[in-house]
Design a protein around this motif. Structure first.
Motif, mmCIF file in Angstrom:
data_model
loop_
_atom_site.group_PDB
_atom_site.id
_atom_site.type_symbol
_atom_site.label_atom_id
_atom_site.label_comp_id
_atom_site.label_asym_id
_atom_site.label_seq_id
_atom_site.Cartn_x
_atom_site.Cartn_y
_atom_site.Cartn_z
ATOM 1 N N ASN A 180 5.087 -5.855 30.689
ATOM 2 C CA ASN A 180 3.389 -5.887 30.911
ATOM 3 C C ASN A 180 2.913 -4.585 31.385
ATOM 4 O OD1 ASN A 180 2.774 -8.863 30.496
ATOM 5 N ND2 ASN A 180 4.585 -8.815 31.927
ATOM 6 N N PHE A 181 1.657 -4.272 30.474
ATOM 7 C CA PHE A 181 1.396 -2.746 30.926
ATOM 8 C C PHE A 181 -0.173 -2.557 30.957
ATOM 9 C CE2 PHE A 181 2.563 -2.930 26.660
ATOM 10 C CZ PHE A 181 1.683 -1.969 25.797
ATOM 11 N N ILE A 182 -0.787 -1.847 31.685
ATOM 12 C CA ILE A 182 -2.299 -1.539 31.866
ATOM 13 C C ILE A 182 -2.385 -0.121 31.542
ATOM 14 C CG2 ILE A 182 -4.090 -2.058 33.273
ATOM 15 C CD1 ILE A 182 -2.310 -3.943 35.079
ATOM 16 N N LEU A 183 -3.309 0.156 30.518
ATOM 17 C CA LEU A 183 -3.701 1.418 30.265
ATOM 18 C C LEU A 183 -5.072 1.750 30.547
ATOM 19 C CD1 LEU A 183 -1.953 1.571 26.902
ATOM 20 C CD2 LEU A 183 -1.133 2.397 28.996
ATOM 21 N N ALA A 184 -5.442 3.085 31.138
ATOM 22 C CA ALA A 184 -6.812 3.502 31.232
ATOM 23 C C ALA A 184 -6.800 5.110 31.009
ATOM 24 C CB ALA A 184 -7.090 3.027 32.724
ATOM 25 N N LYS A 185 -8.260 5.464 30.926
ATOM 26 C CA LYS A 185 -8.374 6.913 30.481
ATOM 27 C C LYS A 185 -7.912 7.050 29.024
ATOM 28 C CE LYS A 185 -10.461 7.540 34.484
ATOM 29 N NZ LYS A 185 -9.817 7.729 35.612
ATOM 30 N N LEU A 186 -7.941 5.720 28.283
ATOM 31 C CA LEU A 186 -7.352 5.907 27.082
ATOM 32 C C LEU A 186 -8.557 6.113 26.006
ATOM 33 C CD1 LEU A 186 -4.763 5.992 24.925
ATOM 34 C CD2 LEU A 186 -5.413 3.023 24.884
ATOM 35 N N PRO A 187 -8.771 7.416 25.373
ATOM 36 C CA PRO A 187 -10.087 7.532 24.466
ATOM 37 C C PRO A 187 -9.708 7.090 22.942
ATOM 38 C CG PRO A 187 -8.861 9.694 24.726
ATOM 39 C CD PRO A 187 -8.009 8.498 25.687
ATOM 40 N N GLY A 188 -10.788 6.776 22.471
ATOM 41 C CA GLY A 188 -10.726 6.281 21.071
ATOM 42 C C GLY A 188 -11.730 6.960 20.176
ATOM 43 N N PRO A 189 -11.738 6.957 18.888
ATOM 44 C CA PRO A 189 -11.029 5.700 18.365
ATOM 45 C C PRO A 189 -9.716 6.519 17.968
ATOM 46 C CG PRO A 189 -12.486 6.785 16.584
ATOM 47 C CD PRO A 189 -12.708 7.396 18.014
ATOM 48 N N ARG A 190 -8.468 5.493 17.780
ATOM 49 C CA ARG A 190 -7.210 5.956 17.710
ATOM 50 C C ARG A 190 -6.446 4.947 17.339
ATOM 51 N NH1 ARG A 190 -5.148 10.004 20.497
ATOM 52 N NH2 ARG A 190 -7.072 10.536 21.678
ATOM 53 N N VAL A 205 10.021 0.716 17.923
ATOM 54 C CA VAL A 205 8.578 0.602 18.231
ATOM 55 C C VAL A 205 8.374 -0.972 18.548
ATOM 56 C CG1 VAL A 205 6.257 0.388 17.165
ATOM 57 C CG2 VAL A 205 8.200 2.390 16.709
ATOM 58 N N LEU A 206 7.877 -1.250 19.607
ATOM 59 C CA LEU A 206 7.518 -2.712 20.348
ATOM 60 C C LEU A 206 6.258 -3.162 19.883
ATOM 61 C CD1 LEU A 206 9.366 -2.385 23.781
ATOM 62 C CD2 LEU A 206 10.411 -2.759 21.721
ATOM 63 N N SER A 207 5.247 -2.436 19.768
ATOM 64 C CA SER A 207 3.934 -2.927 19.618
ATOM 65 C C SER A 207 2.998 -1.972 19.042
ATOM 66 C CB SER A 207 3.288 -3.439 21.008
ATOM 67 O OG SER A 207 2.182 -3.958 20.655
ATOM 68 N N THR A 208 2.012 -2.248 18.226
ATOM 69 C CA THR A 208 0.945 -1.062 17.833
ATOM 70 C C THR A 208 -0.316 -1.895 17.981
ATOM 71 O OG1 THR A 208 1.120 -2.053 15.703
ATOM 72 C CG2 THR A 208 2.524 -0.356 16.111
ATOM 73 N N TRP A 209 -1.496 -1.039 18.225
ATOM 74 C CA TRP A 209 -2.716 -1.499 18.327
ATOM 75 C C TRP A 209 -3.899 -0.432 18.298
ATOM 76 C CZ3 TRP A 209 0.724 -0.362 22.135
ATOM 77 C CH2 TRP A 209 0.213 0.743 23.116
ATOM 78 N N SER A 210 -5.130 -0.650 17.911
ATOM 79 C CA SER A 210 -6.014 -0.061 17.650
ATOM 80 C C SER A 210 -7.203 0.274 18.836
ATOM 81 C CB SER A 210 -6.960 -0.390 16.401
ATOM 82 O OG SER A 210 -6.345 -0.450 15.383
ATOM 83 N N VAL A 211 -7.423 1.160 19.038
ATOM 84 C CA VAL A 211 -8.726 1.657 20.350
ATOM 85 C C VAL A 211 -9.937 1.965 19.618
ATOM 86 C CG1 VAL A 211 -8.923 3.142 22.200
ATOM 87 C CG2 VAL A 211 -6.466 2.566 21.580
ATOM 88 N N PRO A 212 -10.791 1.226 20.103
ATOM 89 C CA PRO A 212 -12.266 1.383 19.717
ATOM 90 C C PRO A 212 -12.956 2.745 19.993
ATOM 91 C CG PRO A 212 -12.247 -0.109 21.429
ATOM 92 C CD PRO A 212 -10.767 0.057 21.004
ATOM 93 N N GLY A 213 -14.025 3.113 19.468
ATOM 94 C CA GLY A 213 -14.444 4.381 19.944
ATOM 95 C C GLY A 213 -14.705 4.703 21.303
ATOM 96 N N GLY A 214 -15.121 3.574 22.193
ATOM 97 C CA GLY A 214 -15.395 3.917 23.442
ATOM 98 C C GLY A 214 -14.056 3.766 24.297
ATOM 99 N N GLY A 215 -12.996 3.636 23.624
ATOM 100 C CA GLY A 215 -11.561 3.693 24.249
ATOM 101 C C GLY A 215 -11.548 2.423 25.490
ATOM 102 N N TYR A 216 -10.595 2.664 26.472
ATOM 103 C CA TYR A 216 -10.224 1.741 27.457
ATOM 104 C C TYR A 216 -10.063 2.436 28.820
ATOM 105 C CZ TYR A 216 -9.372 -1.811 23.826
ATOM 106 O OH TYR A 216 -9.479 -2.661 22.969
#
Length: 261
Positions: A180-190, A205-216
């Motif tokens: 289980n993992f938590i990410l921050a300061k992750l900009p988007g979109p990407r 590769v274990l997982s893929t996902w999209s980051v919106p423009g505002g990031g996380y």
């Protein structure tokens, strides 16, 4: 169905119908709640007659007794022989009476009342299920402090180049490793992905996902990203996890690397 069919209730209850008439009447009984109700009222009488011993009736049949009494006793013997089958059909008859007289509301009430109390469907999970990304606030369940942390050993990393912050909880499992993992300061979109690198330098590769423009976990969007993944690789054979950014051409670049001691 003819009127005669409705008049066979007593004969059927006492077991004097032949096999053909019995089958015909039972077919009629399945759809006629009136006959079924009448049949139900005969239960006490048939129950009394069914207790008469058949051998006693045979002895009486061989004597010169009152013909009316002899007829009644012979009927009782036949009823005794057939009472098992009668009881089975009576259950069907009772059902016809109940359902034939119910309104739509009454039926709904019966269905509702028959449900077992306090039965709650619980979600299931397993190692073969796909990782489902979910977003939570910085104080959401499983994120820090008194609210409880995910199981596993905690690993915290901040990439000096990208500034991406990562907190990983790595747990040994019979099927391999859960993370289980938590990410921050992750900009988007990407588009991002999680890769596990083994001690033999092979990767998966274990997982893929999209980051919106505002990031996380950014100034635009303070919500951190919480994800889960799993791998068949035993924890002891994992060198590190790496979160990567993947461009439109499929070229990956590292965002943060999490060594596993």
């Amino acid at each position: 169905m003819s009127r005669a069919d409705h008049m066979d209730v007593a004969a059927y209850a006492l077991g004097v119908l032949d096999e053909h008439d019995t089958e015909r009447f039972e077919e009629h009984l399945a759809t006629c709640w009136a006959c079924a109700a009448e049949l139900e009222t005969m239960v006490p009488v048939v129950g009394l007659l069914s207790g008469i011993d058949g051998e006693t009736m045979t002895a009486l049949e061989q004597t010169q007794t009152d013909p009316a009494l002899l007829d009644r006793t012979l009927v009782a013997v036949r009823a005794h022989r057939r009472r098992t089958r009668f009881r089975q059909v009576l259950a069907t008859a009772a059902a016809v009476v109940v359902f034939g007289g119910l309104t739509g509301v009454g039926f709904a009430n019966i269905v509702e009342d028959s449900a077992p109390p306090n039965v709650v469907a619980e979600p299931t999970s397993g190692p073969t299920g796909p990782a489902v990304p979910r977003s939570t606030g910085p104080d959401g369940p499983g994120v820090g402090g008194d609210k409880g942390l995910p199981e596993g050993k905690q690993h915290d990393e901040v990439d000096a180049t990208t500034g991406v912050e990562a907190t990983f909880f790595v747990a040994r499992k019979d099927f391999g490793t859960n993370v289980n993992f938590i990410l921050a300061k992750l900009p988007g979109p990407r588009t991002c992905r999680l890769v596990v690198v083994r001690d033999n330098n092979t990767s998966e590769v274990l997982s893929t996902w999209s980051v919106p423009g505002g990031g996380y976990g950014t100034n635009t969007n303070a919500t951190k990203l919480t994800l889960s993944a799993a791998t068949a690789t035993p924890t002891g054979q994992i060198k590190h996890f790496q979160v990567q950014s993947v461009d439109v051409n499929g070229v990956a670049s590292p965002l943060v690397t999490i060594p596993i001691d």
